[in-house]
Enzyme design. Sequence first.
Site, PDB file in Angstrom:
ATOM      1  N   HIS A  28       0.835  -5.093   2.194  1.00 46.53           N
ATOM      2  CA  HIS A  28      -0.583  -4.873   2.509  1.00 46.53           C
ATOM      3  C   HIS A  28      -1.476  -6.039   2.136  1.00 46.53           C
ATOM      4  O   HIS A  28      -2.395  -6.387   2.881  1.00 46.53           O
ATOM      5  CB  HIS A  28      -1.018  -3.619   1.739  1.00 46.53           C
ATOM      6  CG  HIS A  28      -2.419  -3.184   1.977  1.00 46.53           C
ATOM      7  ND1 HIS A  28      -2.869  -2.774   3.212  1.00 46.53           N
ATOM      8  CD2 HIS A  28      -3.490  -3.080   1.140  1.00 46.53           C
ATOM      9  CE1 HIS A  28      -4.142  -2.422   3.118  1.00 46.53           C
ATOM     10  NE2 HIS A  28      -4.551  -2.617   1.878  1.00 46.53           N
ATOM     11  N   HIS A  73       0.872  -1.184   0.000  1.00 46.35           N
ATOM     12  CA  HIS A  73       0.000   0.000   0.000  1.00 46.35           C
ATOM     13  C   HIS A  73       0.904   1.227   0.000  1.00 46.35           C
ATOM     14  O   HIS A  73       1.857   1.304   0.786  1.00 46.35           O
ATOM     15  CB  HIS A  73      -0.911   0.002   1.233  1.00 46.35           C
ATOM     16  CG  HIS A  73      -2.064   0.945   1.102  1.00 46.35           C
ATOM     17  ND1 HIS A  73      -1.904   2.304   1.071  1.00 46.35           N
ATOM     18  CD2 HIS A  73      -3.384   0.721   0.963  1.00 46.35           C
ATOM     19  CE1 HIS A  73      -3.087   2.884   0.938  1.00 46.35           C
ATOM     20  NE2 HIS A  73      -4.007   1.934   0.861  1.00 46.35           N
ATOM     21  N   ARG A 104      -2.118   1.115  -7.441  1.00 43.98           N
ATOM     22  CA  ARG A 104      -1.177   1.062  -6.315  1.00 43.98           C
ATOM     23  C   ARG A 104       0.237   0.678  -6.667  1.00 43.98           C
ATOM     24  O   ARG A 104       1.190   1.170  -6.061  1.00 43.98           O
ATOM     25  CB  ARG A 104      -1.672   0.022  -5.317  1.00 43.98           C
ATOM     26  CG  ARG A 104      -2.721   0.567  -4.475  1.00 43.98           C
ATOM     27  CD  ARG A 104      -3.078  -0.351  -3.388  1.00 43.98           C
ATOM     28  NE  ARG A 104      -4.314   0.220  -2.877  1.00 43.98           N
ATOM     29  CZ  ARG A 104      -5.122  -0.378  -2.073  1.00 43.98           C
ATOM     30  NH1 ARG A 104      -4.846  -1.584  -1.658  1.00 43.98           N
ATOM     31  NH2 ARG A 104      -6.204   0.225  -1.659  1.00 43.98           N
TER      32      ARG A 104
HETATM   33  P1  FAD Z   1      -9.128 -12.023   7.658  1.00 46.19           P
HETATM   34  O1  FAD Z   1     -10.138 -10.981   7.849  1.00 46.19           O
HETATM   35  O2  FAD Z   1      -7.723 -11.642   7.846  1.00 46.19           O
HETATM   36  O3  FAD Z   1      -9.455 -13.225   8.635  1.00 46.19           O
HETATM   37  C1  FAD Z   1      -8.546 -14.300   8.768  1.00 46.19           C
HETATM   38  C2  FAD Z   1      -8.984 -15.137   9.949  1.00 46.19           C
HETATM   39  O4  FAD Z   1      -8.284 -16.375   9.961  1.00 46.19           O
HETATM   40  C3  FAD Z   1      -8.717 -14.493  11.293  1.00 46.19           C
HETATM   41  O5  FAD Z   1      -9.825 -14.766  12.108  1.00 46.19           O
HETATM   42  C4  FAD Z   1      -7.494 -15.254  11.814  1.00 46.19           C
HETATM   43  O6  FAD Z   1      -7.378 -15.281  13.212  1.00 46.19           O
HETATM   44  C5  FAD Z   1      -7.817 -16.627  11.270  1.00 46.19           C
HETATM   45  N1  FAD Z   1      -6.675 -17.540  11.162  1.00 46.19           N
HETATM   46  C6  FAD Z   1      -5.549 -17.380  10.441  1.00 46.19           C
HETATM   47  N2  FAD Z   1      -4.763 -18.461  10.573  1.00 46.19           N
HETATM   48  C7  FAD Z   1      -5.416 -19.320  11.394  1.00 46.19           C
HETATM   49  C8  FAD Z   1      -5.114 -20.597  11.935  1.00 46.19           C
HETATM   50  N3  FAD Z   1      -3.972 -21.246  11.674  1.00 46.19           N
HETATM   51  N4  FAD Z   1      -6.023 -21.180  12.750  1.00 46.19           N
HETATM   52  C9  FAD Z   1      -7.184 -20.561  13.070  1.00 46.19           C
HETATM   53  N5  FAD Z   1      -7.504 -19.340  12.603  1.00 46.19           N
HETATM   54  C10 FAD Z   1      -6.637 -18.740  11.772  1.00 46.19           C
HETATM   55  N6  FAD Z   1      -9.899  -4.520   1.472  1.00 46.19           N
HETATM   56  C11 FAD Z   1     -10.951  -3.893   0.878  1.00 46.19           C
HETATM   57  O7  FAD Z   1     -11.631  -4.477   0.035  1.00 46.19           O
HETATM   58  N7  FAD Z   1     -11.257  -2.612   1.237  1.00 46.19           N
HETATM   59  C12 FAD Z   1     -10.553  -1.917   2.156  1.00 46.19           C
HETATM   60  O8  FAD Z   1     -10.870  -0.785   2.456  1.00 46.19           O
HETATM   61  C13 FAD Z   1      -9.437  -2.544   2.756  1.00 46.19           C
HETATM   62  N8  FAD Z   1      -8.686  -1.874   3.656  1.00 46.19           N
HETATM   63  C14 FAD Z   1      -7.686  -2.538   4.307  1.00 46.19           C
HETATM   64  C15 FAD Z   1      -6.974  -1.881   5.293  1.00 46.19           C
HETATM   65  C16 FAD Z   1      -6.008  -2.550   6.018  1.00 46.19           C
HETATM   66  C17 FAD Z   1      -5.225  -1.831   7.083  1.00 46.19           C
HETATM   67  C18 FAD Z   1      -5.730  -3.916   5.735  1.00 46.19           C
HETATM   68  C19 FAD Z   1      -4.703  -4.667   6.509  1.00 46.19           C
HETATM   69  C20 FAD Z   1      -6.425  -4.567   4.729  1.00 46.19           C
HETATM   70  C21 FAD Z   1      -7.397  -3.892   4.001  1.00 46.19           C
HETATM   71  N9  FAD Z   1      -8.118  -4.526   3.000  1.00 46.19           N
HETATM   72  C22 FAD Z   1      -9.157  -3.881   2.405  1.00 46.19           C
HETATM   73  C23 FAD Z   1      -7.903  -5.944   2.724  1.00 46.19           C
HETATM   74  C24 FAD Z   1      -9.004  -6.752   3.436  1.00 46.19           C
HETATM   75  O9  FAD Z   1      -9.205  -6.216   4.709  1.00 46.19           O
HETATM   76  C25 FAD Z   1      -8.634  -8.208   3.564  1.00 46.19           C
HETATM   77  O10 FAD Z   1      -8.185  -8.715   2.348  1.00 46.19           O
HETATM   78  C26 FAD Z   1      -9.841  -9.015   3.999  1.00 46.19           C
HETATM   79  O11 FAD Z   1     -10.406  -8.460   5.153  1.00 46.19           O
HETATM   80  C27 FAD Z   1      -9.451 -10.443   4.249  1.00 46.19           C
HETATM   81  O12 FAD Z   1     -10.553 -11.122   4.797  1.00 46.19           O
HETATM   82  P2  FAD Z   1     -10.411 -12.646   5.135  1.00 46.19           P
HETATM   83  O13 FAD Z   1     -11.703 -13.083   5.707  1.00 46.19           O
HETATM   84  O14 FAD Z   1      -9.888 -13.359   3.965  1.00 46.19           O
HETATM   85  O15 FAD Z   1      -9.246 -12.714   6.229  1.00 46.19           O
HETATM   86  C1  SIN Z   2      -7.532   1.708   1.675  1.00 49.54           C
HETATM   87  O1  SIN Z   2      -8.440   2.138   2.358  1.00 49.54           O
HETATM   88  O2  SIN Z   2      -6.712   2.410   1.093  1.00 49.54           O
HETATM   89  C2  SIN Z   2      -7.376   0.241   1.567  1.00 49.54           C
HETATM   90  C3  SIN Z   2      -8.259  -0.244   0.512  1.00 49.54           C
HETATM   91  C4  SIN Z   2      -7.858  -1.626   0.096  1.00 49.54           C
HETATM   92  O3  SIN Z   2      -6.833  -2.131   0.498  1.00 49.54           O
HETATM   93  O4  SIN Z   2      -8.612  -2.174  -0.719  1.00 49.54           O
END
Ligand code: FAD
Ligand code: SIN
Length: 529
Positions: free
Chosen positions: A356, A248, A295
Amino acid sequence: MRKIDTSRRKKYDFLVIGSGIAGLSFALKVAQHGTVCVVTKSALTDTNTEYAQGGISSVTYQPDNFEKHIKDTMVAGAGVCNLDVVKKVVTEAPEQIKQLLEWGTNFDKTDDGKFDLHREGGHSEHRILHHKDNTGFEVQRAISTAAKNNPNIDILENHFAVEIITQHHLGEMVNKWRKDIECYGAYVLNGKTNSVETILARVTMIATGGVGAVYQTTTNPVIATGDGIAMVYRAKGAIENMEFIQFHPTSLYNPKERPSFLITEAMRGFGGILRRKDEQKFMYRYDERENLAPRDIVARAIDNEMKTTGDDFVYLDITHKDHDEIKEHFPNIYQKCLSLGIDITKDMIPVVPAAHYSCGGIKVDLNARTTIQRLYAAGECCSTGLHGANRLASNSLLEAIVYAEAAAQDALKHFREYAFCDRIPEWNDEGTSQPEEMVLITQSKKELEEIMSYYVGIVRSNIRLKRALDRLEIIYHETEELYQKSVVSQQLCELRNTIQTGYLIIKMARNRKESRGLHYNVDFPDQLK
Ligand code: FAD
Ligand code: SIN
């Protein structure tokens, strides 16, 4: 092999590993039809999802339309996106936004009752639904509440999935050429009892999120250790596109803070301008879209400016915008910066790029099926083909929920055909003991982060990648040896998983003999046709 004590094992129709948007959406979608267990290695809300700021992209009002969103996603992805997947995700977005609203998510609206849409880099229209500047917090709140209130979902916090269970655990030879590998559930470390439990399932969903923890500077919380990717890799499932790690462009420059605090891209969509420390603008020299270029381009431009000037950061300047509007749209960023003595209505914000998002991961098809039977994956840990070589901002929350839906639909058709496998042995830790020196783990973690940050960052070269691989091999062997001798612990497993994730990133980066999207190699600066 020890005698199997089947009384200690749990059985569910659906086992979900991870409690972010991908895992909980899947759990909520299948829970009407069977029993569900969600295991999550920390607290329920400790996820990348909770950190999301900018929002979730979806075509909502004219002049926007599906064609524009599809085109923007394809352009950002630099020729690696799968068009069928892009069309699927973009056209199913409005339905899944409705689903999030039904689960209780609030998105900001304007005075006339319409959604207030933000714009981010690479988007040709305003199409980001958001809740202030903490959309992820709001989404996670809503889905966590819905999951906790669902009587068919058991939530096991502080339960760490160590391995997914396959025929390998029945003593059979499993290799990547076998087409009939099946997943029977997972071995899970209970953080309270410190014992490894066997959870059997008809269907398992991996939703373990990202990999940011392999780098020194990252916006990701500490849970992002690539566990799901490493587990599936060890189980001989297919992994792809790991070289495409998204940095990012704008995390707050505050060297001691981990994770790095994000300054949302929506701030550039709102008019924010990048400047060098000497206050000169520079983005016009890199791309005609300037501050709203995708990005990969913005992060590389900042990296280049920092290297050229020797400065530790650049500035993001929003001071020319209306002060009340800044506070209204970005209240959390305003407060956070103020706590560090930066009033963003008057002062420019020091920013640096930070690791990121992982565009690649566990390979899945249009039904979210992995190459291992009875195993699905959704969210950041998987590679659907949506993001290609560079994810378009705010497409990832969307992808996670669209693929949770695809997995749910497919799994509901088939799960009754899959029997529980009662022949699975209990976890065997005979001959292991507690590691005597934790420093062996903590120091290797630091070494890994350094290797990845210095040699496998925004700009790469053949010699840096080779050096990274050589250095990684040493800590890989040391860690494997330690793992074989030690009682299983979350810290050691996470170290092992991050090393294997780092290895996959380096290996795939070395295989790509070109620069494309997020992967830039000075020895192959051109993109192949
Ligand atoms: P996560 O939400 O990361 O959940 C993963 C889960 O798996 C957690 O509960 C964790 O504890 C669990 N886990 C992992 N390993 C294990 C294990 N071995 N055993 C048991 N549990 C485990 N995306 C957008 O589209 N828009 C945005 O505005 C945006 N902003 C962002 C800002 C930030 C600061 C960050 C870091 C990311 C952002 N993203 C954004 C990206 C987005 O947030 C993520 O890609 C998305 O939330 C991932 O969701 P997920 O359910 O795949 O994983
Ligand atoms: C951001 O708010 O800039 C993050 C958005 C994203 O990672 O998709």
